[in-house]
Design a protein around this motif. Structure first.
Motif, PDB file in Angstrom:
ATOM      1  N   MET A   1       7.506  -7.916 -13.615  1.00  0.00           N
ATOM      2  CA  MET A   1       6.909  -7.533 -12.328  1.00  0.00           C
ATOM      3  C   MET A   1       7.931  -7.695 -11.203  1.00  0.00           C
ATOM      4  SD  MET A   1       4.224  -6.634 -10.461  1.00  0.00           S
ATOM      5  CE  MET A   1       2.766  -6.900 -11.471  1.00  0.00           C
ATOM      6  N   LYS A   2       8.167  -6.627 -10.453  1.00  0.00           N
ATOM      7  CA  LYS A   2       9.035  -6.668  -9.279  1.00  0.00           C
ATOM      8  C   LYS A   2       8.187  -7.025  -8.056  1.00  0.00           C
ATOM      9  CE  LYS A   2      12.758  -4.662 -11.254  1.00  0.00           C
ATOM     10  NZ  LYS A   2      14.141  -5.165 -11.256  1.00  0.00           N
ATOM     11  N   THR A   3       8.776  -7.794  -7.130  1.00  0.00           N
ATOM     12  CA  THR A   3       8.044  -8.211  -5.938  1.00  0.00           C
ATOM     13  C   THR A   3       8.802  -7.810  -4.677  1.00  0.00           C
ATOM     14  OG1 THR A   3       7.129 -10.109  -7.134  1.00  0.00           O
ATOM     15  CG2 THR A   3       6.968 -10.146  -4.732  1.00  0.00           C
ATOM     16  N   VAL A   4       8.085  -7.174  -3.750  1.00  0.00           N
ATOM     17  CA  VAL A   4       8.654  -6.706  -2.494  1.00  0.00           C
ATOM     18  C   VAL A   4       7.926  -7.388  -1.338  1.00  0.00           C
ATOM     19  CG1 VAL A   4       9.084  -4.709  -1.012  1.00  0.00           C
ATOM     20  CG2 VAL A   4       9.183  -4.461  -3.507  1.00  0.00           C
ATOM     21  N   LEU A   5       8.681  -7.980  -0.419  1.00  0.00           N
ATOM     22  CA  LEU A   5       8.103  -8.562   0.793  1.00  0.00           C
ATOM     23  C   LEU A   5       8.393  -7.645   1.969  1.00  0.00           C
ATOM     24  CD1 LEU A   5       6.787 -10.876   2.439  1.00  0.00           C
ATOM     25  CD2 LEU A   5       9.082 -11.896   2.623  1.00  0.00           C
ATOM     26  N   CYS A   6       7.337  -7.181   2.645  1.00  0.00           N
ATOM     27  CA  CYS A   6       7.463  -6.365   3.863  1.00  0.00           C
ATOM     28  C   CYS A   6       7.264  -7.288   5.060  1.00  0.00           C
ATOM     29  CB  CYS A   6       6.430  -5.247   3.871  1.00  0.00           C
ATOM     30  SG  CYS A   6       6.527  -4.135   2.455  1.00  0.00           S
ATOM     31  N   TYR A   7       8.332  -7.516   5.811  1.00  0.00           N
ATOM     32  CA  TYR A   7       8.322  -8.497   6.894  1.00  0.00           C
ATOM     33  C   TYR A   7       8.423  -7.761   8.229  1.00  0.00           C
ATOM     34  CZ  TYR A   7       9.458 -12.917   9.252  1.00  0.00           C
ATOM     35  OH  TYR A   7       9.442 -14.037  10.047  1.00  0.00           O
ATOM     36  N   GLY A   8       7.376  -7.875   9.055  1.00  0.00           N
ATOM     37  CA  GLY A   8       7.398  -7.103  10.284  1.00  0.00           C
ATOM     38  C   GLY A   8       6.458  -7.610  11.359  1.00  0.00           C
ATOM     39  N   ASP A   9       6.152  -6.717  12.283  1.00  0.00           N
ATOM     40  CA  ASP A   9       5.305  -7.050  13.426  1.00  0.00           C
ATOM     41  C   ASP A   9       4.012  -6.248  13.358  1.00  0.00           C
ATOM     42  OD1 ASP A   9       6.178  -4.486  14.162  1.00  0.00           O
ATOM     43  OD2 ASP A   9       7.689  -5.244  15.542  1.00  0.00           O
ATOM     44  N   SER A  10       3.522  -5.788  14.498  1.00  0.00           N
ATOM     45  CA  SER A  10       2.246  -5.060  14.517  1.00  0.00           C
ATOM     46  C   SER A  10       2.318  -3.720  13.795  1.00  0.00           C
ATOM     47  CB  SER A  10       1.792  -4.842  15.965  1.00  0.00           C
ATOM     48  OG  SER A  10       2.800  -4.183  16.721  1.00  0.00           O
ATOM     49  N   LEU A  11       3.515  -3.142  13.672  1.00  0.00           N
ATOM     50  CA  LEU A  11       3.648  -1.889  12.931  1.00  0.00           C
ATOM     51  C   LEU A  11       3.386  -2.117  11.450  1.00  0.00           C
ATOM     52  CD1 LEU A  11       6.799  -0.276  14.605  1.00  0.00           C
ATOM     53  CD2 LEU A  11       4.397  -0.147  15.296  1.00  0.00           C
ATOM     54  N   THR A  12       3.672  -3.315  10.975  1.00  0.00           N
ATOM     55  CA  THR A  12       3.404  -3.687   9.585  1.00  0.00           C
ATOM     56  C   THR A  12       1.982  -4.215   9.439  1.00  0.00           C
ATOM     57  OG1 THR A  12       5.755  -4.178   9.231  1.00  0.00           O
ATOM     58  CG2 THR A  12       4.185  -5.171   7.683  1.00  0.00           C
ATOM     59  N   TRP A  13       1.509  -4.917  10.448  1.00  0.00           N
ATOM     60  CA  TRP A  13       0.127  -5.436  10.466  1.00  0.00           C
ATOM     61  C   TRP A  13      -0.884  -4.298  10.471  1.00  0.00           C
ATOM     62  CZ3 TRP A  13      -3.990  -5.537  14.068  1.00  0.00           C
ATOM     63  CH2 TRP A  13      -4.948  -6.545  13.875  1.00  0.00           C
ATOM     64  N   GLY A  14      -0.519  -3.201  11.157  1.00  0.00           N
ATOM     65  CA  GLY A  14      -1.393  -2.038  11.208  1.00  0.00           C
ATOM     66  C   GLY A  14      -2.185  -1.908  12.488  1.00  0.00           C
ATOM     67  N   TYR A  15      -1.583  -2.295  13.622  1.00  0.00           N
ATOM     68  CA  TYR A  15      -2.270  -2.193  14.909  1.00  0.00           C
ATOM     69  C   TYR A  15      -2.540  -0.725  15.240  1.00  0.00           C
ATOM     70  CZ  TYR A  15      -3.240  -2.986  19.897  1.00  0.00           C
ATOM     71  OH  TYR A  15      -3.813  -3.027  21.149  1.00  0.00           O
ATOM     72  N   ASN A  16      -3.781  -0.452  15.581  1.00  0.00           N
ATOM     73  CA  ASN A  16      -4.210   0.901  15.928  1.00  0.00           C
ATOM     74  C   ASN A  16      -4.548   0.940  17.407  1.00  0.00           C
ATOM     75  OD1 ASN A  16      -5.261   3.461  16.087  1.00  0.00           O
ATOM     76  ND2 ASN A  16      -7.001   3.089  14.719  1.00  0.00           N
ATOM     77  N   ALA A  17      -3.812   1.751  18.171  1.00  0.00           N
ATOM     78  CA  ALA A  17      -4.017   1.825  19.619  1.00  0.00           C
ATOM     79  C   ALA A  17      -5.383   2.403  19.981  1.00  0.00           C
ATOM     80  CB  ALA A  17      -2.915   2.647  20.269  1.00  0.00           C
ATOM     81  N   GLU A  18      -5.996   3.126  19.058  1.00  0.00           N
ATOM     82  CA  GLU A  18      -7.338   3.639  19.308  1.00  0.00           C
ATOM     83  C   GLU A  18      -8.327   2.491  19.121  1.00  0.00           C
ATOM     84  OE1 GLU A  18      -8.357   7.035  17.021  1.00  0.00           O
ATOM     85  OE2 GLU A  18      -6.474   8.088  17.429  1.00  0.00           O
TER      86      GLU A  18
END
Length: 212
Positions: A1-18
């Motif tokens: 099993m390969k493991t990927v960590l996506c490390y970010g801010d609200s763009l990774t969290w999924g903030y929706n301006a609507e």
């Protein structure tokens, strides 16, 4: 099993301006990346609203300094095969520093942390894919316009600076602005279509870096 960590801010969290609200799980780019990759890959999403590369922001209850939090996550999720870092937009806030070169230096600090961490059980350091965020755009949202005053110009330089850093350090690089644009609703975040585009575009690069 390969493991990927996506490390970010609200763009990774999924903030929706609507709304505002949070994008459905399936629309967030790490989820799209997971769907695009094989069953032998586990994608871990760690996005925090307001997270910076390596700078303090005392306006929130969470620790937004990406350099201070990252070592804990590396140990928590080890062993890791790939770390994808998408940060820099919040560095453009005037009270953080508002300087694209400082964001580049902050990102360089994160790369050193990933490569120099003492991983449990002597696990090898993962590969790194450095991603520059889509450029900030002008908005009629007064709160966000003030929050990121001048950030639209500064963010235009991030892709070039990050690309140079990736070349110097031997990391992978991708310009998210080549496939996604920020919404004029607040000038910072992404609608569902654009956040999905990032996950789709990163999948081929991830496959190569994971040797799939």
């Amino acid at each position: 099993m390969k493991t990927v960590l996506c490390y970010g801010d609200s763009l990774t969290w999924g903030y929706n301006a609507e709304g505002p609200s949070r994008h459905a799980l399936e629309d967030r780019w790490p989820s799209v990346l997971q769907a695009e990759l094989s069953d032998g890959v586990r994608v871990i999403a760690d996005g925090l609203n307001g997270r910076t590369t390596a700078f303090d922001d005392h306006t929130a209850g969470e620790d937004r300094n990406g350099a201070r939090v990252l070592p804990t996550l590396l140990g928590t999720h080890s062993p890791l095969d790939l770390v994808i870092i998408l940060l820099g937009s919040n560095d453009m806030k005037p009270w953080v520093h508002g300087n694209p070169f400082a964001a580049r230096q902050g990102m360089a600090r994160l790369l050193k942390i990933v490569r120099g961490h003492a991983y449990p059980l002597d696990a090898a350091a993962p590969e790194i894919l450095l991603v520059s965020p889509p450029q900030l755009t002008r908005t009629r949202n007064i709160e966000f316009a003030e929050m990121f005053a001048g950030g639209d110009k500064g963010s235009q330089k991030l892709a070039e600076l990050y690309a140079g850093l990736a070349d110097e350090t031997g990391c992978g690089f991708f310009d998210a602005g080549s496939v996604a644009v920020t919404t004029p609703l607040d000038g910072v975040h992404l609608d569902a279509e654009n956040t999905r585009k990032i996950g789709e575009a990163l999948a081929p690069l991830a496959r190569v870096m994971l040797a799939l």
